[in-house]
Design a protein around this motif. Structure first.
Motif, PDB file in Angstrom:
ATOM      1  N   SER A  73     -41.053 -11.796 -10.999  1.00 37.83           N
ATOM      2  CA  SER A  73     -41.734 -13.068 -10.790  1.00 37.83           C
ATOM      3  C   SER A  73     -40.704 -14.179 -10.876  1.00 37.83           C
ATOM      4  O   SER A  73     -40.015 -14.297 -11.889  1.00 37.83           O
ATOM      5  N   PRO A  74     -40.596 -14.996  -9.841  1.00 36.71           N
ATOM      6  CA  PRO A  74     -39.600 -16.082  -9.892  1.00 36.71           C
ATOM      7  C   PRO A  74     -39.978 -17.201 -10.853  1.00 36.71           C
ATOM      8  O   PRO A  74     -39.158 -18.056 -11.138  1.00 36.71           O
ATOM      9  N   VAL A  75     -41.188 -17.172 -11.378  1.00 36.55           N
ATOM     10  CA  VAL A  75     -41.643 -18.211 -12.304  1.00 36.55           C
ATOM     11  C   VAL A  75     -41.957 -17.554 -13.631  1.00 36.55           C
ATOM     12  O   VAL A  75     -42.823 -16.670 -13.710  1.00 36.55           O
ATOM     13  N   ASN A  76     -41.264 -17.978 -14.682  1.00 34.98           N
ATOM     14  CA  ASN A  76     -41.458 -17.374 -15.996  1.00 34.98           C
ATOM     15  C   ASN A  76     -42.235 -18.332 -16.875  1.00 34.98           C
ATOM     16  O   ASN A  76     -41.737 -18.866 -17.844  1.00 34.98           O
ATOM     17  N   LEU A  77     -43.501 -18.579 -16.512  1.00 35.71           N
ATOM     18  CA  LEU A  77     -44.358 -19.498 -17.259  1.00 35.71           C
ATOM     19  C   LEU A  77     -45.721 -18.845 -17.480  1.00 35.71           C
ATOM     20  O   LEU A  77     -45.978 -17.744 -17.001  1.00 35.71           O
ATOM     21  N   LYS A  78     -46.609 -19.578 -18.167  1.00 33.19           N
ATOM     22  CA  LYS A  78     -47.936 -19.030 -18.421  1.00 33.19           C
ATOM     23  C   LYS A  78     -48.774 -18.971 -17.150  1.00 33.19           C
ATOM     24  O   LYS A  78     -49.727 -18.231 -17.077  1.00 33.19           O
ATOM     25  N   GLY A  79     -48.379 -19.762 -16.150  1.00 27.94           N
ATOM     26  CA  GLY A  79     -49.123 -19.750 -14.900  1.00 27.94           C
ATOM     27  C   GLY A  79     -48.739 -20.949 -14.054  1.00 27.94           C
ATOM     28  O   GLY A  79     -47.992 -21.823 -14.489  1.00 27.94           O
ATOM     29  N   VAL A  80     -49.261 -20.996 -12.837  1.00 27.53           N
ATOM     30  CA  VAL A  80     -49.009 -22.135 -11.959  1.00 27.53           C
ATOM     31  C   VAL A  80     -50.333 -22.818 -11.700  1.00 27.53           C
ATOM     32  O   VAL A  80     -51.374 -22.177 -11.545  1.00 27.53           O
ATOM     33  N   SER A  81     -50.275 -24.153 -11.646  1.00 26.02           N
ATOM     34  CA  SER A  81     -51.522 -24.914 -11.523  1.00 26.02           C
ATOM     35  C   SER A  81     -52.004 -24.993 -10.086  1.00 26.02           C
ATOM     36  O   SER A  81     -53.200 -25.138  -9.836  1.00 26.02           O
ATOM     37  N   SER A  82     -51.049 -24.925  -9.116  1.00 28.26           N
ATOM     38  CA  SER A  82     -51.435 -25.061  -7.711  1.00 28.26           C
ATOM     39  C   SER A  82     -50.371 -24.428  -6.839  1.00 28.26           C
ATOM     40  O   SER A  82     -49.300 -24.047  -7.308  1.00 28.26           O
ATOM     41  N   GLN A  83     -50.686 -24.337  -5.568  1.00 24.90           N
ATOM     42  CA  GLN A  83     -49.714 -23.787  -4.614  1.00 24.90           C
ATOM     43  C   GLN A  83     -48.476 -24.678  -4.558  1.00 24.90           C
ATOM     44  O   GLN A  83     -47.349 -24.187  -4.467  1.00 24.90           O
ATOM     45  N   GLU A  84     -48.695 -25.995  -4.632  1.00 17.86           N
ATOM     46  CA  GLU A  84     -47.560 -26.925  -4.567  1.00 17.86           C
ATOM     47  C   GLU A  84     -46.689 -26.809  -5.805  1.00 17.86           C
ATOM     48  O   GLU A  84     -45.460 -26.830  -5.717  1.00 17.86           O
ATOM     49  N   ASP A  85     -47.339 -26.684  -6.962  1.00 18.14           N
ATOM     50  CA  ASP A  85     -46.578 -26.504  -8.209  1.00 18.14           C
ATOM     51  C   ASP A  85     -45.738 -25.228  -8.146  1.00 18.14           C
ATOM     52  O   ASP A  85     -44.567 -25.193  -8.560  1.00 18.14           O
ATOM     53  N   CYS A  86     -46.329 -24.182  -7.599  1.00 14.85           N
ATOM     54  CA  CYS A  86     -45.609 -22.919  -7.438  1.00 14.85           C
ATOM     55  C   CYS A  86     -44.425 -23.101  -6.497  1.00 14.85           C
ATOM     56  O   CYS A  86     -43.317 -22.610  -6.756  1.00 14.85           O
ATOM     57  N   ALA A  87     -44.592 -23.828  -5.433  1.00 16.22           N
ATOM     58  CA  ALA A  87     -43.520 -24.033  -4.455  1.00 16.22           C
ATOM     59  C   ALA A  87     -42.361 -24.803  -5.066  1.00 16.22           C
ATOM     60  O   ALA A  87     -41.192 -24.515  -4.810  1.00 16.22           O
ATOM     61  N   ILE A  88     -42.681 -25.793  -5.902  1.00 18.70           N
ATOM     62  CA  ILE A  88     -41.613 -26.593  -6.538  1.00 18.70           C
ATOM     63  C   ILE A  88     -40.768 -25.715  -7.470  1.00 18.70           C
ATOM     64  O   ILE A  88     -39.536 -25.785  -7.469  1.00 18.70           O
ATOM     65  N   LYS A  89     -41.464 -24.884  -8.264  1.00 19.69           N
ATOM     66  CA  LYS A  89     -40.721 -24.030  -9.203  1.00 19.69           C
ATOM     67  C   LYS A  89     -39.836 -23.026  -8.472  1.00 19.69           C
ATOM     68  O   LYS A  89     -38.691 -22.760  -8.859  1.00 19.69           O
ATOM     69  N   ILE A  90     -40.360 -22.465  -7.387  1.00 21.45           N
ATOM     70  CA  ILE A  90     -39.556 -21.509  -6.615  1.00 21.45           C
ATOM     71  C   ILE A  90     -38.366 -22.217  -5.968  1.00 21.45           C
ATOM     72  O   ILE A  90     -37.250 -21.708  -5.957  1.00 21.45           O
ATOM     73  N   ARG A  91     -38.601 -23.436  -5.440  1.00 20.53           N
ATOM     74  CA  ARG A  91     -37.528 -24.166  -4.768  1.00 20.53           C
ATOM     75  C   ARG A  91     -36.405 -24.516  -5.755  1.00 20.53           C
ATOM     76  O   ARG A  91     -35.229 -24.483  -5.408  1.00 20.53           O
ATOM     77  N   ASN A  92     -36.768 -24.864  -6.992  1.00 19.84           N
ATOM     78  CA  ASN A  92     -35.741 -25.158  -8.003  1.00 19.84           C
ATOM     79  C   ASN A  92     -34.883 -23.926  -8.300  1.00 19.84           C
ATOM     80  O   ASN A  92     -33.655 -24.019  -8.462  1.00 19.84           O
ATOM     81  N   LEU A  93     -35.538 -22.751  -8.399  1.00 24.15           N
ATOM     82  CA  LEU A  93     -34.784 -21.530  -8.666  1.00 24.15           C
ATOM     83  C   LEU A  93     -33.873 -21.203  -7.482  1.00 24.15           C
ATOM     84  O   LEU A  93     -32.722 -20.782  -7.661  1.00 24.15           O
ATOM     85  N   GLU A  94     -34.376 -21.395  -6.279  1.00 24.20           N
ATOM     86  CA  GLU A  94     -33.557 -21.139  -5.093  1.00 24.20           C
ATOM     87  C   GLU A  94     -32.328 -22.045  -5.067  1.00 24.20           C
ATOM     88  O   GLU A  94     -31.220 -21.619  -4.724  1.00 24.20           O
ATOM     89  N   THR A  95     -32.518 -23.290  -5.449  1.00 21.42           N
ATOM     90  CA  THR A  95     -31.397 -24.234  -5.454  1.00 21.42           C
ATOM     91  C   THR A  95     -30.371 -23.833  -6.508  1.00 21.42           C
ATOM     92  O   THR A  95     -29.160 -23.867  -6.278  1.00 21.42           O
ATOM     93  N   LYS A  96     -30.865 -23.438  -7.692  1.00 22.44           N
ATOM     94  CA  LYS A  96     -29.951 -23.049  -8.772  1.00 22.44           C
ATOM     95  C   LYS A  96     -29.122 -21.833  -8.359  1.00 22.44           C
ATOM     96  O   LYS A  96     -27.906 -21.783  -8.589  1.00 22.44           O
ATOM     97  N   LEU A  97     -29.766 -20.851  -7.725  1.00 20.86           N
ATOM     98  CA  LEU A  97     -29.077 -19.611  -7.366  1.00 20.86           C
ATOM     99  C   LEU A  97     -28.483 -19.655  -5.959  1.00 20.86           C
ATOM    100  O   LEU A  97     -27.880 -18.657  -5.534  1.00 20.86           O
ATOM    101  N   ASP A  98     -28.683 -20.756  -5.264  1.00 17.91           N
ATOM    102  CA  ASP A  98     -28.169 -20.890  -3.890  1.00 17.91           C
ATOM    103  C   ASP A  98     -28.635 -19.706  -3.046  1.00 17.91           C
ATOM    104  O   ASP A  98     -27.855 -19.086  -2.317  1.00 17.91           O
ATOM    105  N   SER A  99     -29.948 -19.391  -3.179  1.00 11.71           N
ATOM    106  CA  SER A  99     -30.505 -18.205  -2.523  1.00 11.71           C
ATOM    107  C   SER A  99     -31.886 -18.535  -1.976  1.00 11.71           C
ATOM    108  O   SER A  99     -32.404 -19.639  -2.171  1.00 11.71           O
ATOM    109  N   ILE A 100     -32.495 -17.552  -1.308  1.00 14.84           N
ATOM    110  CA  ILE A 100     -33.836 -17.701  -0.743  1.00 14.84           C
ATOM    111  C   ILE A 100     -34.720 -16.585  -1.297  1.00 14.84           C
ATOM    112  O   ILE A 100     -34.318 -15.419  -1.316  1.00 14.84           O
ATOM    113  N   VAL A 101     -35.933 -16.938  -1.761  1.00 17.67           N
ATOM    114  CA  VAL A 101     -36.878 -15.956  -2.289  1.00 17.67           C
ATOM    115  C   VAL A 101     -37.536 -15.215  -1.137  1.00 17.67           C
ATOM    116  O   VAL A 101     -37.961 -15.826  -0.150  1.00 17.67           O
ATOM    117  N   CYS A 102     -37.633 -13.905  -1.263  1.00 15.59           N
ATOM    118  CA  CYS A 102     -38.338 -13.118  -0.253  1.00 15.59           C
ATOM    119  C   CYS A 102     -39.021 -11.933  -0.914  1.00 15.59           C
ATOM    120  O   CYS A 102     -38.602 -11.487  -1.987  1.00 15.59           O
TER     121      CYS A 102
END
Length: 1563
Positions: A73-102
């Protein structure tokens, strides 16, 4: 990428990757692919995140590695509140790792390989709260905190302050037994109380009780319990908790006897010393058959078990009949993982389960990595069927057989929910979630987790458009504050605010310390209020007392955390600038390039400087021996005008002998091309020619000679003919090569006096030998065996030499082995000689039985007068062997009966001598009536420089001579040899004489290179190894040189590097004086060519014009070898007949493989030892100036010029400390006044005392250790000048050791002045002082490091540090140190009082008696038990906390038992009026010990009689000893014994009785 690419895969943790990047051990640019497992951790301050922000994103894009991350799971939290919230968290991880989630789109394809388990929700009732018990435990927590707070108010140096949680995390490194107090135990105890309270609420009173009992049991078995305050403190509270919670589940379910029987909860399989702190030991199972529902139901009603545990048990019971049941239960807390398996073990209904815990690394309870791997392996193969695990099992555990996963505690994050479900790998698995009935938070989390999982999967496939949002990239880069990073330009190593605190802690942990002190930084925070309500903080850093600096003020910062980081960053920068950090920002251990090179050597290769590291080196030849004149006679060489120097060899016999051949020798001179040094002429050489006689040889200058070319050619031919026979090398004077590098000649001298050197040469003998035609006969030249085709050396006929193995197997030259081969003397068939035509045809000579004349004898090729035959050498025509003619035996002829072998009672093997030669050699004697010749075999040229006999007092008798030497030969089989017997015997001394002269010339040459006046003979001693087996060697000088070198280098380093701590100085000294470094110095100066490291072997020695010839199996033997062609009345017994089959591969120094005469093998340790020996010799002969000159010449630069060293730092010691030290008492005990008392304060300050401007004693100890070592070694060296090197080494080891110094400290009460901060150390010193009172009170007892109690190392250290302080306080004058310490060290160890270590003594005694010795060690708690077994029978036993001390005591007890047995046996036999003649226990060893203690020579044994038949031999030996006060004792003759060892024991027993009467103190 150009060139060949070798891919490397490195697997490591994230923290290790971060560390090696920070220290520039590995650079980000050198990584091609970075694979991150569980990459969702790359957030906040996790190492993944820091690696990416500090190194990846700061590297140019062209040099960055590719990144591949994996996560459930790319998000290590209790949950995501919305699709947009989920997208922001994934985008931050992608930026940190200079990678793309698939992820995969079609999950059905994935489920073919990773099936989804069936999710089941089980609800349980809420547990009743046991308020009274909870409150009582919480009240205990408050009491513990108050006690800890009051303890921490005590003086800081006494308790070292309370440990906060942060410092505990930084100091995970454990140093043996660390100092702890009530405050230190408080944090640990509070964690245990909270764990018990948690178990009480979540699992019930019964489980909480079991947790408390287990904690108490482990604590009671802690070996520190005897003297650690924190252990006692915790134990007192845990006993109260156990009494409070004590309860029973059913009859026998819990132990009702309380704390007293707590040990009963330990099973045999889990001993106390194997249980980690906080681990729960196994308990006994319930005895009883009650149904589990009844038991648990009643327990739930009473509050002993919670409904949650009851529900878990019911779940497990449903799988009672499930085939291949493998389950994992996930719990939140470690205590639950540890106690639940104990609960299951107590329930008979769950007996189908084999349960174990799986926990990670935790402060109090932890599993070692090996334990974790073992547990997982057992789970995988079915030995364990149920794992109770913490979150450590959520990631990376792949068990295909696992078919049930139970979440006993609900997961905290979506990731944990997904990952724990993924552990159920088997198709048809169950994923069971336990939820409290009516708990809304549980239901909400479960709903969010399910929704979030689907949202995450959808977002990974269908990316949400976030273009309408601003500032979504919430990526925090590396520290951007000014001054937040310090980088070393040369390496790129970096330390930032994030890493500075940990690096300072790591540096402190690497400082020298012992188990009584934990060295760590201290932080003092100050708060600063600013106008406008702004608050800032500053931090003051306090480093340990052995750091280069102790205090540092940090800048003002906005928070406490940043203040700590800022001061640590400044400290790292300062430590690097002072040299405490390397350029990689790692603590400098004092290792330089040499140390790094040593680490690069392959593991299989011996390190240079060790005895196993051996290499070939050319053999040195002194340049003075070079002479082109030796080439005269060759084309283009006309050196007849050269002037040669003649030196006569003068030999004086010391002692007498009955062997006339030893005194009938010819005189020789040696011709050199250059004049020899006067020291060579003054040298006397001892030649050990016989047991009772030593020959003193020297050179006497006779004058200079100019030869004409014909004279020189004749002398060269004579030299070659003579040395070819002496060295048994078949060379021809006309063809042999001459080497001008080694130019000298041996020439014979006339017996009469002469005035002109030229007249002194025996020209008649030279001409006779050079011009004789006898040399045309191959039998008369060297190596007739080669001509005969046997390839068997014939001079001495040693069965162990020269291809005997090939001969015995019929392989040499393809010859058929003679049928009688193997009988001593049978070497070649006479048919070979007859076929060669070397003898006149015997068939034409008519056999005659009439002997007409007593004046003449018929030889093989001539007739000779008897008087001309005696004293000559004859060659046996049938074998090629040579013999000295002793006499002609007119009473014996070939028809005399052949002698019967001793003890042989069977039929005669040969009827007569004639029959013997006919059967053995195929020779029909023609002149059977001729008298036989009595002869002695011509031996090989032997090494006369080594003492070859046990002693020189034994009286030879005619019987022994007859038995050993003489044989009988028929004259008709003998040829007269052209060389006279006296000439050969004299020439056999020349190789040994020249070996010593050549060695001495090399020593003179080295002396001239060093350019310091030291006797060349002493230099030769320093160049001669013990393996030469000569009368001198370098070992004594090496011992002194080693101590002097250590002393000088220690002072040099101490003065040159005032900021280095003791650990760095020790490593730097090691690199300056290590064998590897000294070996390199020796190579650089070419010392390998000067060293004499091999026992002289004449057969491998090269004389001018006569180079050695090496046979395949040749080995020099040290015995006199003589052949017996025909035995006399007594024959020598055959020994080691097949010894040549056992040629070992290992070679000693100097031995060579193959046929290399110019090279020998030397170990590199020998070269290093020679350097130390040269230092020792120069120190003895010229003092410190000479030794320092030699060290500079060799390359050791340690000039102690005060100008080159920085001024010593002034001692600004606070007045309060100066007042606290009783200087008068200390100076009175030492009998010395200190000029700088600050040195004395430092010398008595231990590292456990927190720094207050005073450094600890470690640097002074470094100097003092070297000073005392040098002074004591020097004292012993000059006091015991005749002591063998081995005994001198033992004396030094006994005098210079920590145990001895510690007892000196106690004896003079120096321990009372030690400044330390450790109660544990105080207790150990107190116990040690109490233990050695009995030792010191024993009259005549000498401990010298072998006492019965182990000393704290600190006590020996302060003796050395005080010595260092006195040395520095008196301007580095070692004489004053010795003046102070000589009375302190009294009584010094002497050879008489030197004890042997009991372990070594027992081992040597058992080896001597061929008995099997075995030690068996066991440990129970903190007590080690060692048993001694001899031949399987227990002889001794001892117990001690230290295993080595227990072994020593056990060996001592065994020796006492054995000696009592010996004395009882002797007393019993004496009471019976009998002499003790059986096998004595240790008699010879006891006799040797007495001689060593009294400095007497070793006992001298000799054989008095040897007789009896071969199957029942009897030996009689006598022994005596030369005492220093009464001279020689009476000779004690033992009883006849079946072996030499037992015969010597019998004689030694009688001598021991005699010595015990003369010296009663021996007992």
């Amino acid at each position: 990428m150009g060139g060949v690419f070798f891919p490397k895969v490195l697997v490591m943790t994230a923290q290790i990757l971060l560390n090696i990047l920070r220290h520039s051990i590995l650079k980000m640019e050198s990584i091609n692919l970075l694979i991150l497992d569980e990459c969702h951790h790359a957030v906040k301050k996790h190492p993944y995140s820091l690696v990416m922000s500090e190194f990846y994103h700061t590297t140019s894009k062209d040099n960055r590695p590719a990144v591949f991350g994996m996560t459930a799971s790319p998000v290590n939290l209790k949950g995501v509140s919305s699709q947009e919230d989920c997208a922001i968290k994934i985008r931050n991880l992608e930026t940190k790792l200079d990678s793309i989630v698939c992820t995969v789109k079609d999950r059905r394809e994935l489920e073919k390989h990773v099936p989804m388990p069936l999710e089941i929700v089980v609800q349980y009732d809420k547990a009743a709260v046991l308020w009274s018990l909870h409150e009582k435990i919480k009240q205990m927590e408050v009491e513990v905190e108050q006690t800890a707070h009051s303890s921490s108010r005590k003086s800081k140096w006494q308790f070292m302050g309370a440990r906060d949680a942060g410092s505990k995390d930084e100091l995970r490194l454990v140093y043996g037994v660390s100092e702890r107090t009530e405050s230190d135990g408080a944090a640990n105890l509070i964690q245990k109380l909270r764990a018990i309270n948690y178990a009480l609420g979540e699992l019930g009173q019964w489980c909480a009780y079991k947790v408390a009992v287990s904690f108490l049991t482990v604590l009671q078995n802690d070996e520190r319990a005897n003297y650690q305050l924190d252990v006692k403190f915790q134990e007192s509270y845990l006993k109260k908790v156990v009494a409070l919670l004590q309860c029973q589940l059913s009859e026998g379910a819990a132990n009702g006897n309380g704390v007293k029987d707590a040990d009963m909860h330990l099973s045999d399989a889990q001993k106390a010393d194997e249980i980690e702190e906080g681990e729960l030991p196994n308990s006994h199972a319930v005895s009883g058959g009650e149904h589990v529902d009844v038991i648990i139901g009643a327990a739930v009603a009473d509050g002993k078990v919670t409904p949650k545990v009851q529900a878990l048990i019911k779940i497990l019971l449903k799988y009672q009949h499930t085939e291949d049941f493998h389950a994992i239960i996930f719990v939140e807390r470690v205590v639950a993982a540890l106690v639940l398996p104990k609960v299951f073990a107590e329930l008979p209904s769950l007996s189908f389960i084999k349960c174990a815990s799986l926990i990670g690394h935790n402060n109090n309870q932890e599993m070692r990595t090996s334990q974790m791997q073992d547990t997982i392996a057992q789970f995988r193969d079915g030995r364990i069927t149920l794992l109770v695990a913490t979150s450590v099992a959520e990631e990376g555990l792949d068990i295909r057989q696992c078919n049930v996963v139970i979440r006993f505690d609900l997961a905290k994050t979506v990731l944990a929910y997904i990952q724990s479900r993924g552990r159920a790998r088997k198709p048809g698995s169950d994923y069971i979630l336990m939820i409290e009935r009516g708990n809304l938070s549980h239901e909400t989390f479960l709903r969010n987790a399910r929704n979030s999982e689907e949202t995450l999967r959808k977002e990974a496939i269908e990316r949400t458009d976030l273009s309408h949002l601003k500032d979504i990239q919430r990526l925090s880069s590396a520290d951007t504050l000014s001054g937040s990073v310090y980088q070393v330009q040369s390496t790129g190593a970096i330390v930032s605010l994030n890493s500075a605190v940990g690096l300072v802690h790591f540096y402190c942990s690497q400082l020298p310390s012992d188990r009584y002190s934990i060295l760590r930084p201290e932080f003092i925070i100050q708060r600063h209020e600013r106008p406008g309500g702004l608050t800032e903080y500053s931090c003051k850093l306090q480093l340990p007392c052995n750091a280069p600096f102790q205090q540092l003020e940090g800048p003002l910062c906005c928070s406490i955390r940043i203040a700590q980081q800022a001061v640590c960053l400044a400290a790292c920068k300062k430590l690097h600038e002072m040299g405490a950090f390397t350029d990689m920002l790692l603590p400098d251990k004092g290792s330089g390039e040499e140390g790094e090179k040593a680490e690069q050597v392959d593991e299989g290769d011996p390190l240079p400087g060790t005895a196993r590291h051996r290499e070939f080196y050319p053999e040195g030849v002194a340049t003075i021996l070079r002479g082109e004149w030796i080439l005269s006679g060759k084309e283009g060489c006309n050196n007849s005008e050269d002037e040669l120097y003649m030196y006569a060899v003068k030999c004086d016999d010391i002692g007498t002998t009955k062997d006339p051949f030893l005194t009938q020798v010819s005189n020789f001179a040696i011709l050199f091309g250059s004049e020899l040094d006067a020291e060579v002429l003054s040298m006397m050489m001892d030649l050990f020619v016989a047991r009772t006689m030593i020959t003193k040889a020297s050179l006497v200058f006779q004058g200079t000679i100019k030869f004409v070319e014909t004279q020189l050619a004749a002398l060269k031919s004579f030299h070659v003919r003579l040395m070819s026979i002496v060295l048994d090398v078949d060379v021809d004077p006309s063809t042999t090569p001459w080497d001008p590098a080694k130019a000298y000649l041996f020439v014979p001298l006339i017996a009469e006096k002469y005035h002109n050197p030229l007249e002194g040469i025996d020209w008649c003998l030279v001409e006779k030998i050079v011009e004789t035609n006898s040399w045309n006969n191959p039998l008369q030249r060297a190596r007739p065996d080669v001509y005969l085709g046997t390839n068997e050396r014939t001079l001495g006929g040693d069965r162990r030499e020269y291809g005997f193995g090939k001969l015995r197997h019929g392989m040499a030259f393809g010859h058929k082995v003679h049928p009688t081969y193997g009988i001593r003397g049978a070497i070649a068939q006479f048919d070979v000689v007859k076929a060669s035509g070397l003898l006149p045809s015997r068939d034409s000579i008519e056999p005659t039985d009439v002997y007409h004349s007593k004046e003449k004898l018929q030889l093989a090729d001539s007739c000779i007068d008897v008087q001309d035959l005696v004293g000559r050498i004859v060659t046996a025509a049938h074998s090629g062997k040579r013999f000295y003619v002793d006499s002609v035996r007119y009473e014996m002829n070939a028809e005399n009966s052949f002698p019967r072998k001793e003890g042989y009672l069977g039929p005669l093997e040969y009827s007569s001598y004639a029959d013997y030669y006919r059967q053995k050699y195929g020779v029909d004697l023609r002149h059977k009536k001729q008298p036989l010749i009595r002869g002695r075999g011509v031996s090989y040229c032997k090494n006369l420089l080594s003492p070859r006999f046990e002693h020189s007092e034994e009286v030879e008798n005619e019987e022994n001579l007859d038995k050993t030497y003489y044989v009988y030969l028929p004259p008709e089989l003998c040829l007269i040899h052209p060389l006279p017997g006296a000439l050969v015997r004299g020439a056999q001394r020349l190789p040994s004489i020249m070996r010593r002269i050549e060695s001495m010339l090399l020593a003179v040459q080295l002396k001239d290179m060093i350019r310091y006046p030291v006797p060349a003979m002493r230099i030769l001693e320093a160049l001669t190894a013990a393996s030469c087996q000569e009368t001198f060697c370098y070992e004594r000088a090496e011992l002194l040189g080693d101590a002097y070198l250590k002393w000088v280098v220690s002072i040099f380093l101490f003065l040159k590097y005032p900021q280095k701590h003791e650990g760095q100085l020790t490593r730097m000294r090691q690199q300056m004086v290590s064998n590897m470094v000294l070996y390199q110095y020796a190579l650089n100066k070419g010392l390998q060519s000067y060293i004499q490291a091999d026992r002289f072997a004449p057969s491998r020695w090269a004389a001018p014009g006569v180079l050695p010839v090496f046979d395949e199996d040749s080995k020099e033997t040290e015995y006199s070898i003589f052949d017996e062609e025909c035995p006399a009345t007594e024959t020598e017994p055959q020994k080691d007949f097949y010894a040549d089959d056992c040629i070992e591969n290992m070679r000693e120094d100097g031995e060579v493989e193959s046929d290399s005469s110019c090279y020998r093998v030397l170990s590199s340790k020998t070269l290093a030892d020679v350097v130390e020996a040269l230092i020792g010799v120069y120190y003895v002969e010229g003092g410190e100036n000479a030794a320092n000159h030699l060290m500079r010449w060799i390359g050791i630069q340690v000039d102690l010029d005060p100008k080159d060293f920085p001024c010593p730092k002034p001692y600004n010691i606070p007045e309060s400390i100066m007042r606290s030290v009783d200087f008068e008492a200390i100076e009175g005990a030492l009998n010395v006044k200190f000029k700088d008392r600050g040195l004395l304060v430092e010398a008595i300050t231990h590292a456990s005392r927190p720094s207050s401007g005073v450094s600890c004693y470690q640097r002074l100890e470094f100097v003092g250790d070297a000073v005392l070592d040098h002074l004591i070694t020097k004292h012993l060296f000059f006091t015991y000048t005749n002591l063998p090197p081995g005994r001198l080494t033992d004396l030094r080891a006994a005098a210079v050791n920590n145990e001895n110094f510690a007892r000196v400290a106690v004896k003079h009460k120096l321990h009372a002045y030690l400044r330390h901060g450790s109660s544990a150390l105080e207790a150990q010193i107190r116990d040690f002082v109490k233990d050695i009172q009995d030792e010191l009170s024993k009259e005549g007892f000498n401990y010298f490091g072998l006492g019965d109690c182990k000393a704290p190392k600190v006590l020996g250290d302060i003796v050395e540090s005080i010595a260092g302080a006195i040395f520095l306080d008196n301007e580095r004058d070692a004489f004053i140190v010795w003046k102070v310490f000589q009375p302190l060290l009294h009584p010094m160890v002497t050879p008489e009082t030197l004890p042997m270590h009991p372990v070594r003594e027992l081992q040597e005694r058992c080896q001597q008696q061929a008995e099997g010795l075995e030690y068996k060690a066991t440990r129970t708690g903190n007590i080690a038990t060692v048993e001694v077994f001899i031949d399987g029978v227990q002889i001794g036993i001892a117990q001690n906390p230290q295993k080595k001390m227990a072994q020593k005591l056990a060996a001592r007890n065994a020796l006492v038992v054995l000696k009592e047995k010996e004395e009882n046996a002797m007393t019993k036999d004496m009471d019976n009026g009998e002499k003790k003649n059986g096998v004595q226990i240790f008699t010879r060893q006891t006799l040797n010990d007495i001689c060593l203690r009294r400095q007497w020579p070793m006992p001298q044994y000799h054989c008095v009689n040897e007789g009896g038949p071969a199957h029942a031999k009897r030996f009689v030996y006598a022994v005596r000893v030369n005492t220093s006060d009464r001279g020689w004792t009476d000779e004690c003759i033992g009883e006849p014994m079946p072996s030499v060892k037992k015969a010597k024991d019998s004689a030694a027993t009688l001598l021991l009785e005699l010595l015990n009467r003369c010296y009663p103190d021996n007992r």
